[in-house]
Design an enzyme around this catalytic site. Structure first.
Site, PDB file in Angstrom:
ATOM      1  N   ASP A   1     -11.100   3.000   4.391  1.00  0.00           N
ATOM      2  CA  ASP A   1     -11.489   1.576   4.373  1.00  0.00           C
ATOM      3  C   ASP A   1     -13.008   1.417   4.266  1.00  0.00           C
ATOM      4  O   ASP A   1     -13.491   0.348   3.904  1.00  0.00           O
ATOM      5  CB  ASP A   1     -11.063   0.906   5.684  1.00  0.00           C
TER       6      ASP A   1
ATOM      7  N   GLN B   1      -4.468  -1.501   9.737  1.00  0.00           N
ATOM      8  CA  GLN B   1      -4.486  -2.835   9.120  1.00  0.00           C
ATOM      9  C   GLN B   1      -5.162  -3.846  10.051  1.00  0.00           C
ATOM     10  O   GLN B   1      -4.893  -3.906  11.239  1.00  0.00           O
ATOM     11  CB  GLN B   1      -3.054  -3.273   8.789  1.00  0.00           C
TER      12      GLN B   1
ATOM     13  N   LYS C   1       0.842  -1.205   0.000  1.00  0.00           N
ATOM     14  CA  LYS C   1       0.000   0.000   0.000  1.00  0.00           C
ATOM     15  C   LYS C   1       0.879   1.259   0.000  1.00  0.00           C
ATOM     16  O   LYS C   1       0.654   2.190  -0.774  1.00  0.00           O
ATOM     17  CB  LYS C   1      -0.936   0.009   1.213  1.00  0.00           C
TER      18      LYS C   1
HETATM   19  N1  GUN Z   1      -7.080  -6.618   6.134  1.00  0.00           N
HETATM   20  C1  GUN Z   1      -7.479  -7.303   5.041  1.00  0.00           C
HETATM   21  N2  GUN Z   1      -8.089  -6.484   4.162  1.00  0.00           N
HETATM   22  C2  GUN Z   1      -8.073  -5.256   4.713  1.00  0.00           C
HETATM   23  C3  GUN Z   1      -8.544  -3.984   4.276  1.00  0.00           C
HETATM   24  O1  GUN Z   1      -9.133  -3.805   3.210  1.00  0.00           O
HETATM   25  N3  GUN Z   1      -8.316  -2.960   5.139  1.00  0.00           N
HETATM   26  C4  GUN Z   1      -7.700  -3.111   6.336  1.00  0.00           C
HETATM   27  N4  GUN Z   1      -7.546  -2.053   7.115  1.00  0.00           N
HETATM   28  N5  GUN Z   1      -7.262  -4.270   6.768  1.00  0.00           N
HETATM   29  C5  GUN Z   1      -7.441  -5.336   5.950  1.00  0.00           C
END
Ligand code: GUN
Length: 290
Positions: free
Chosen positions: A118, A95, A51
């Site tokens: 998110d 995350q 990311k």
């Molecule tokens: N863990 C797995 N997918 C995601 C996501 O889209 N966002 C976040 N914050 N954590 C994740």
């Protein structure tokens, strides 16, 4: 059978983002994304790293905050508060999953909904249910919708079966497919569903988001169905240097020949999740600047 190339569609999304970033920068605005990682989960580390890297490639300001696994709830909340108040940061992502002692729901609720790229904050969940475009749509289901659209798959009137009911994928996916963007007839299946194979066989579109390697087998898929595989599972593979390989929630080799279209793993939904995160971050920077 059409193998949907998620990397290609992601590149398209990212190039759209890039144009919008150029326009924002001309106005003196640089979109900023903060990614918070608590602990040492190896898969999460990989996701957070990619990311941040994608941000840098696109010219989005990125801040990676790595906190030790022993961090307290208060320490994480303090970081979120700081980011909420930082004008250089338009998007905040913590995350998931955090270590077990952390109350994830409280963290998500503490994020300023206008920075919740998110789409996990209750305000954004409500906006998705209300089809209010001022909210953020969770990245993975948004990416799945874009893949269906770009592959020319008709969702309107289609029977769609979403396998999995998580807040990250299954539930928002079902809302998108049943809403005006999808107009599909949606069934949400999960671990307690009776006759899951029978339910899946009705589907014109299957979204597999259960987190079990190669769970969807050929006998569960109707001829001509479209299958979107959200799973990213590490399974042991001694022939690989890493000792593991990535497989989806779909037994690709046996399912693919039956499909109108299918996404591979890797190279399907994965790249789309990051691309949609970049899109949400650009949207956040636009919202913040009127
Ligand atoms: N863990 C797995 N997918 C995601 C996501 O889209 N966002 C976040 N914050 N954590 C994740």
């Amino acid at each position: 059978m059409h193998k949907i190339d998620g990397k290609l569609v992601a590149e398209k999304v990212l190039s759209e983002c890039s144009d919008q970033i150029t326009a924002l920068k001309a106005k003196g605005i640089t979109p900023g994304l903060a990614v918070v990682l608590i602990g040492e989960d190896p898969a999460s580390k990989v996701y957070v790293g990619s990311k941040a890297r994608k941000c840098e490639e696109l010219g989005i300001y990125s801040r990676k905050i790595e906190m030790p696994a022993e961090s307290t709830q208060e320490e994480v909340m303090a970081v979120v508060n700081e980011l909420n108040n930082d004008p250089a940061i338009h998007g905040i992502l913590v995350q998931s999953p955090p270590p077990a002692h952390i109350d994830e729901e409280a963290i998500v609720r503490a994020i300023n909904p206008a920075k919740d790229v998110d789409g996990f904050h209750p305000e954004n969940v409500a906006k998705l249910a209300l089809e209010d475009p001022s909210g953020y749509v969770p990245c993975t289901p948004a990416g799945c919708m874009r893949l269906l659209k770009d592959a020319g798959i008709e969702t309107s009137g289609a029977e769609a079966v979403v396998i999995g009911r998580s807040m990250i994928v299954g539930k928002p996916m079902a809302l998108l497919l049943m809403g005006k963007a999808g107009n599909a007839t949606v069934t949400v299946a999960h671990s307690r569903t009776k006759d899951l194979a029978e339910v899946c066989r009705r589907a014109d579109i299957i979204i597999a988001a259960i987190g079990k390697p190669e769970f969807v087998t050929a006998d569960m898929v109707k001829d001509g169905a479209t299958v979107i595989d959200v799973g990213i599972n590490r399974v042991e593979d001694a022939s690989k240097k890493s000792g593991y390989k990535l497989v989806g929630d779909v037994a690709y080799d046996e399912v693919a020949p039956k499909c109108q279209a299918i996404t591979p793993v890797p190279g399907g939904v994965g790249p789309m999740t990051i691309a949609m995160l970049m899109q949400n971050t650009v949207q956040a920077a636009k919202f913040a600047n009127g």
